[in-house]
Design a protein around this motif. Structure first.
Motif, PDB file in Angstrom:
ATOM      1  N   ASN A 156     -14.763 -32.344 -44.294  1.00  0.00           N
ATOM      2  CA  ASN A 156     -15.029 -30.941 -44.000  1.00  0.00           C
ATOM      3  C   ASN A 156     -14.500 -30.035 -45.109  1.00  0.00           C
ATOM      4  O   ASN A 156     -13.573 -30.392 -45.835  1.00  0.00           O
ATOM      5  CB  ASN A 156     -14.399 -30.554 -42.662  1.00  0.00           C
ATOM      6  N   VAL A 157     -15.072 -28.861 -45.190  1.00  0.00           N
ATOM      7  CA  VAL A 157     -14.696 -27.894 -46.225  1.00  0.00           C
ATOM      8  C   VAL A 157     -14.131 -26.620 -45.610  1.00  0.00           C
ATOM      9  O   VAL A 157     -13.934 -25.627 -46.302  1.00  0.00           O
ATOM     10  CB  VAL A 157     -15.909 -27.566 -47.129  1.00  0.00           C
ATOM     11  N   ILE A 166     -22.282 -19.093 -63.986  1.00  0.00           N
ATOM     12  CA  ILE A 166     -22.739 -19.149 -62.595  1.00  0.00           C
ATOM     13  C   ILE A 166     -21.589 -19.603 -61.701  1.00  0.00           C
ATOM     14  O   ILE A 166     -20.938 -20.614 -61.963  1.00  0.00           O
ATOM     15  CB  ILE A 166     -23.939 -20.109 -62.458  1.00  0.00           C
ATOM     16  N   LEU A 167     -21.354 -18.835 -60.644  1.00  0.00           N
ATOM     17  CA  LEU A 167     -20.334 -19.207 -59.671  1.00  0.00           C
ATOM     18  C   LEU A 167     -20.942 -20.058 -58.563  1.00  0.00           C
ATOM     19  O   LEU A 167     -22.107 -19.883 -58.195  1.00  0.00           O
ATOM     20  CB  LEU A 167     -19.717 -17.964 -59.035  1.00  0.00           C
ATOM     21  N   LYS A 168     -20.138 -20.975 -58.033  1.00  0.00           N
ATOM     22  CA  LYS A 168     -20.536 -21.756 -56.870  1.00  0.00           C
ATOM     23  C   LYS A 168     -19.333 -21.931 -55.963  1.00  0.00           C
ATOM     24  O   LYS A 168     -18.186 -21.780 -56.382  1.00  0.00           O
ATOM     25  CB  LYS A 168     -21.083 -23.135 -57.271  1.00  0.00           C
ATOM     26  N   SER A 169     -19.607 -22.261 -54.740  1.00  0.00           N
ATOM     27  CA  SER A 169     -18.533 -22.605 -53.821  1.00  0.00           C
ATOM     28  C   SER A 169     -17.769 -23.810 -54.361  1.00  0.00           C
ATOM     29  O   SER A 169     -18.351 -24.697 -54.988  1.00  0.00           O
ATOM     30  CB  SER A 169     -19.148 -22.936 -52.455  1.00  0.00           C
ATOM     31  N   ALA A 170     -16.473 -23.860 -54.123  1.00  0.00           N
ATOM     32  CA  ALA A 170     -15.646 -24.970 -54.603  1.00  0.00           C
ATOM     33  C   ALA A 170     -15.783 -26.187 -53.694  1.00  0.00           C
ATOM     34  O   ALA A 170     -14.819 -26.860 -53.356  1.00  0.00           O
ATOM     35  CB  ALA A 170     -14.185 -24.535 -54.695  1.00  0.00           C
ATOM     36  N   THR A 171     -17.022 -26.437 -53.311  1.00  0.00           N
ATOM     37  CA  THR A 171     -17.362 -27.607 -52.512  1.00  0.00           C
ATOM     38  C   THR A 171     -18.163 -28.572 -53.377  1.00  0.00           C
ATOM     39  O   THR A 171     -18.707 -28.179 -54.410  1.00  0.00           O
ATOM     40  CB  THR A 171     -18.202 -27.214 -51.286  1.00  0.00           C
ATOM     41  N   VAL A 200     -14.565 -24.457 -48.867  1.00  0.00           N
ATOM     42  CA  VAL A 200     -15.444 -23.292 -48.879  1.00  0.00           C
ATOM     43  C   VAL A 200     -14.649 -22.009 -49.096  1.00  0.00           C
ATOM     44  O   VAL A 200     -15.233 -20.930 -49.275  1.00  0.00           O
ATOM     45  CB  VAL A 200     -16.240 -23.225 -47.551  1.00  0.00           C
ATOM     46  N   ARG A 201     -13.333 -22.113 -49.121  1.00  0.00           N
ATOM     47  CA  ARG A 201     -12.499 -20.920 -49.218  1.00  0.00           C
ATOM     48  C   ARG A 201     -12.209 -20.493 -50.656  1.00  0.00           C
ATOM     49  O   ARG A 201     -11.425 -19.591 -50.890  1.00  0.00           O
ATOM     50  CB  ARG A 201     -11.208 -21.120 -48.420  1.00  0.00           C
ATOM     51  N   ALA A 202     -12.832 -21.171 -51.616  1.00  0.00           N
ATOM     52  CA  ALA A 202     -12.668 -20.816 -53.027  1.00  0.00           C
ATOM     53  C   ALA A 202     -14.012 -20.948 -53.728  1.00  0.00           C
ATOM     54  O   ALA A 202     -14.944 -21.585 -53.218  1.00  0.00           O
ATOM     55  CB  ALA A 202     -11.623 -21.710 -53.695  1.00  0.00           C
ATOM     56  N   VAL A 203     -14.118 -20.317 -54.910  1.00  0.00           N
ATOM     57  CA  VAL A 203     -15.304 -20.467 -55.751  1.00  0.00           C
ATOM     58  C   VAL A 203     -14.841 -20.935 -57.121  1.00  0.00           C
ATOM     59  O   VAL A 203     -13.694 -20.715 -57.525  1.00  0.00           O
ATOM     60  CB  VAL A 203     -16.103 -19.149 -55.880  1.00  0.00           C
TER      61      VAL A 203
END
Length: 254
Positions: A103-104, A161-166, A125-128
């Motif tokens: 889980n994220v 480009i930013l993305k979720s840290a997942t 999911v709490r970071a990018v």
């Protein structure tokens, strides 16, 4: 009587308990699973594109849709449930516990489990993170920028480009995190797989590794998994009631 040569009794050694958690442990917190009968991928097959790395990187519209999806994600409103809290109680009882999570959502830590005892195989999911310079910042900051009118906010450091840290589909897991999880699986004397279909590799294989190294494998999941035949016990009951009862039994068993 003079001093005795008998050493003081030592408390019994408690077994290392490893707990692999999947989406099913967080459904009671209002976060839908992915592959269950009502899972996200079954309800909206197109949603998988939003978390596929190559598609995300190549298509600005996919990224904009992804950011809108993140704005509405229940993960940011969710609170730990009875199952997360039961894991914390087990850890606070003095039992050696390590959680390996697919889980994220960060709910194990929110419930009070120390960060060092949680291995997030698929990130958070709490970071990018920036796909170019790898700068990391908070998801809340990025979502505030989206709300302020940036539909696809670039990295503030390099413009990338930013993305979720997942870990998206098409990305590999962090090799260091995976290696640590493998070591935990090999060392565990009790290995619980909770709320996971055990279909996503390499995470799913940890259950097999644990069983092969002598762990007592217990699977708590609503649907059958490919590893049920290796399990000493398979529990189909709701996780929110089954896991607290199961972990309380481990505590009492010392």
């Amino acid at each position: 009587m003079a001093g005795s040569d008998t050493p003081p009794a030592q408390p019994p050694r408690r077994p290392l308990v490893a707990i692999l958690t999947g989406a099913g442990i967080s459904t009671d917190s209002g976060i839908p699973d992915y592959r269950g009968p009502n899972g996200l991928w079954r309800r909206d097959p197109e949603a998988e594109k939003l978390v596929t790395y190559d598609t995300y990187m190549a298509d600005p519209e996919i990224r904009r849709r992804s950011w809108r999806m993140r704005q509405d994600s229940p993960a940011f409103r969710a609170e730990p449930n009875a199952a997360h809290e039961a894991v914390v109680r087990l850890e606070r009882s003095g039992t050696p516990v390590r959680v390996i999570t697919q889980n994220v959502d960060g709910l194990h830590q929110r419930a009070g489990l120390p960060e060092r005892k949680v291995l997030e195989l698929h990130g958070t999911v709490r970071a990018v993170t920036c796909t170019r310079c790898h700068a990391r910042s908070s998801m809340r900051e990025a979502l505030d920028r989206v709300a302020a009118g940036e539909p696809d906010p670039p990295c503030l450091v390099c413009g990338g480009i930013l993305k979720s840290a997942t870990v998206m589909f098409g990305e590999r897991l962090d090799p260091e995190v995976l290696a640590t999880a493998l070591g935990v699986a090999k060392a565990a004397e009790v290995f619980l797989a909770v709320g996971s279909t055990l279909q996503v590799q390499p995470a799913a294989s940890l259950a097999g590794v644990a069983a092969e190294h002598g762990a007592r494998l217990i699977i708590v999941n609503a649907e059958p998994t490919p590893y049920d035949a290796l399990a000493a016990e398979v529990i189909r009951e709701p996780i929110g009631s089954a896991l607290p009862r199961l972990l309380a039994g481990l505590t009492e068993g010392g």
